[in-house]
Design an enzyme around this catalytic site. Structure first.
Site: not given
Ligand SMILES: CC(C)(COP(=O)(O)OP(=O)(O)OC[C@H]1O[C@@H](n2cnc3c(N)ncnc32)[C@H](O)[C@@H]1OP(=O)(O)O)[C@@H](O)C(=O)NCCC(=O)NCCS
Length: 155
Positions: A102-103, A105, A92, A135, A94
């Protein structure tokens, strides 16, 4: 599945006509995917293995920004499955330029929706420690019945 369009969340300098699309087409340029994974600092994997993993995945979901005729890969997720009961979500990601709006999510919700449409009821994943709360917000629980996950790695 046809591509789903949703408005790009407003960000500084973002043209208003930009849109985000999801696609389940697995013909993804592997160099684009590698660039996306590089951008979040993931270790590189041999592309022939990545190709094989994609080919054998149950679900491949890519997220694209469309600006006029230009498309850019901005997110990705895939799931493996026994096609009946269980699926596990992997890779996963972004792109950092598009995080925190929000992407991620939306990508996970789309993944869950696709798996539920296939009547998969048990969805699991492995969360890096820094994304456990991401998650959790989507309804995932860490080991709800106590620690059951077990791992084997080559020496
Ligand atoms: C993890 C990841 C996919 C999140 O994507 P994103 O587009 O930044 O997340 P969103 O903006 O949709 O966030 C959705 C919600 O989660 C929260 N959130 C996002 N990243 C977070 C994190 N690292 N820890 C805790 N909460 C988080 C946001 O605050 C938001 O909360 P809300 O619904 O209360 O407003 C992105 O940060 C990423 O690609 N990270 C690097 C790769 C990675 O670590 N992937 C997971 C491997 S297990």
């Amino acid at each position: 599945m046809p591509a789903v369009a949703m408005p790009v969340p407003m960000r500084d300098g973002q043209p208003e006509d930009a849109q985000v699309f999801f696609s389940t087409d697995r013909e993804i340029d592997l160099y684009d995917l590698e660039e996306l994974c590089d951008a979040v600092g993931w270790a590189r994997r041999p592309l022939r293995k990545v190709r094989k993993a994609i080919q054998h995945s149950f679900l491949v979901l890519s997220m694209w920004e469309q600006r006029g005729a230009k498309r850019r890969l901005i997110g990705f997720a895939r799931a493996t499955s026994d096609h009946a009961f269980n699926a596990t979500v992997w890779d996963v990601v972004v792109h950092p330029d598009y995080q925190n709006c929000g992407l991620g999510k939306a990508l996970m919700k789309q993944t869950i929706e696709c798996l539920r449409r296939e009547d998969i009821s048990n969805i699991t994943l492995f969360a890096d420690p820094h994304v456990v709360d991401f998650y959790r917000r989507l309804g995932f629980m860490p080991d709800p019945e106590g620690i059951k996950g077990m791992f084997w790695y080559p020496d």
